[in-house]
Structure formats: structure tokens, C-alpha cells
Design a protein around this motif. Structure first.
Motif, PDB file in Angstrom:
ATOM      1  N   ASN A 192       0.814  -1.208   0.000  1.00 39.81           N
ATOM      2  CA  ASN A 192       0.000   0.000   0.000  1.00 39.81           C
ATOM      3  C   ASN A 192       0.852   1.265   0.000  1.00 39.81           C
ATOM      4  O   ASN A 192       1.862   1.358   0.702  1.00 39.81           O
ATOM      5  CB  ASN A 192      -0.916   0.023   1.225  1.00 39.81           C
ATOM      6  N   THR A 221      -2.485   2.856  -9.406  1.00 41.72           N
ATOM      7  CA  THR A 221      -2.074   1.543  -8.911  1.00 41.72           C
ATOM      8  C   THR A 221      -1.311   0.780  -9.982  1.00 41.72           C
ATOM      9  O   THR A 221      -1.683   0.790 -11.155  1.00 41.72           O
ATOM     10  CB  THR A 221      -3.309   0.746  -8.448  1.00 41.72           C
ATOM     11  N   GLN A 226      -0.304  -0.644  -4.509  1.00 43.96           N
ATOM     12  CA  GLN A 226      -1.710  -0.272  -4.436  1.00 43.96           C
ATOM     13  C   GLN A 226      -1.796   1.157  -3.903  1.00 43.96           C
ATOM     14  O   GLN A 226      -1.453   1.426  -2.740  1.00 43.96           O
ATOM     15  CB  GLN A 226      -2.474  -1.214  -3.507  1.00 43.96           C
TER      16      GLN A 226
END
Length: 231
Positions: A192, A221, A226
Motif C-alpha cells: 500500500n 495503482t 496499491q
């Protein structure tokens, strides 16, 4: 000696409870005074420029009353790793049974290294302010190489961490954000990457216009990263 260190007032304030700042844990936040950057979008000028009001002893007394009520303590600021007595203080927090999260701009990799070596931290949020070419403009500092060392340390260690960027449309445009993502990929970071929107209508260190959120309409992304927008 520890008694003298604990009398130092390095904390500006305490947020006694949060479910948002440490993933899946009930925590409190300790706001450390002072910072070695002057990010134009910083919305904590009173913490960055102000003086501490709460001593380590007072914090430890507070935490003693929160045993079995809170899971963790978040060290934020300002920049907590600037404080020379941080490591013995964290040792005392860990001795009370709390997990510890550090919010950092990465400017003191040697402190991060000591904390990880002593197994004193359980989670890190690393601020990625800007690419090297724009770092000084955004942070008013020459600390990109220190940030890079901190990123390398975290990538080589087992401590869970996240990378996050505060986004203001006047400081970071789409090409800059894509450049930052490519940089993370080049360092083999995966997982992330959190983009935190600048909060309009608040007092900041710099005199900035309103920030647009139009960038959210684009896809960032990648196969390994992400991108998540917050706020």
C-alpha cells in the motif's frame, strides 16, 4: 539519569484515543514538538514551532492508567526521532506492554535502526514528501538522502511499515506522483501507498491556495503498488 531524562518536556499534547492511526489497534497519540522540516502544507505549526508541555514521566503515568484499555502508542509530531532521549523512553513504554508505532519523515535513520535493533517498534509510517528533485521545495530541507536510508532500512527489516504522501495540488502534480511511484518500484517496495489529501481551510506553515482533488480520477495503482487516497 533516567529520572532527569523523563522530566524533559518533549510532548506538546496527547490524543488519548484513536482507532484511525494504528491499523486494527486502539491507540493514543503522543505529539512530539519540533521538526527539522518546514513542509508548506504542515497543519501542525503550533507543534513544529512550539515548546513541549508534557514530560515523559507524565506520559508514563497516563499510560499506566491505560493498561488493558489501549493496545498501542503512536509517536508522532513534529518529528519524534529528533529527541535524544527517545529510545529509553520507548523502552519504558514497551515495558508497560504497549505496541509502538512511529510516524517519521525518515530524517534520522540511525534512530530507526536502533529502535528496530532493540525490537522496540512494531509499525512505522514513513512520510515520502516528494521526489529528490522537488524535496527541497516541499520540505525546505536537504534531507532526501536521509529519507532514502530510512526507506532502505525498513525494506531490509521485518517491521511492518507503510509509505504515505501528503498531497497538495500546487506542490505535487500527476507527473510528480507517477515519478514517486516509479521510485518506490525501483526500490522494490510493494504493497500500500497512501496519498493523504491536504486539508483545506486550516492554518498551515505555508500560505497555500486550496488543493484540488481532481487527481483521484486518474489510475495510479501498479502491479506491485496499491495507491490508496485518504481524507
Amino acid at each position: 539519569m533516567l529520572q532527569k531524562e523523563n522530566a524533559t518536556k518533549a510532548i506538546f499534547s496527547i490524543t488519548p484515543f484513536t482507532l484511525l492511526d494504528y491499523p486494527h489497534k486502539a491507540a493514543c497519540i503522543l505529539w512530539f514538538t519540533g521538526c527539522n522540516m518546514r513542509c508548506l502544507y504542515c497543519y501542525n505549526p503550533e507543534i513544529v514551532l512550539g515548546k513541549g508541555k508534557i514530560s515523559f514521566d507524565e506520559v508514563l503515568s497516563f499510560l499506566t492508567t491505560r493498561k488493558n484499555l489501549l493496545d498501542a502508542v503512536v509517536l508522532s509530531g513534529g518529528e519524534c526521532t529528533m529527541h535524544k532521549n527517545l529510545i529509553p523512553f520507548v523502552e519504558q513504554i514497551k515495558a508497560l506492554g504497549f505496541d509502538v508505532k512511529v510516524d517519521t519523515n525518515g530524517s534520522h535513520p540511525e534512530v530507526l535502526q536502533q529502535l528496530m535493533h532493540k525490537e522496540l517498534i512494531d509499525y512505522v509510517a514513513l512520510d515520502f514528501k516528494a521526489s529528490e528533485s522537488k524535496y527541497k521545495q516541499v520540505t525546505q530541507s536537504d534531507l532526501f538522502s536521509a529519507f532514502e536510508k530510512s526507506l532502505h532500512l525498513l525494506l531490509q527489516n521485518k517491521v511492518p511499515f507503510e509509505v504515505r504522501t501528503t498531497f497538495h495540488s500546487d506542490l505535487i502534480d500527476e507527473p510528480e506522483l507517477r515519478s514517486m511511484i516509479r521510485y518506490l518500484e525501483s526500490k522494490q517496495y510493494s504493497g500500500n501507498y497512501y496519498i493523504q489529501h491536504f486539508v483545506n481551510e486550516v492554518k498551515t506553515l505555508g500560505d497555500l491556495p486550496r488543493s484540488s482533488r481532481e487527481i483521484e480520477k486518474n489510475a495510479f495503482t501498479t502491479r506491485t503498488i496499491q495507491v490508496n487516497f485518504r481524507g
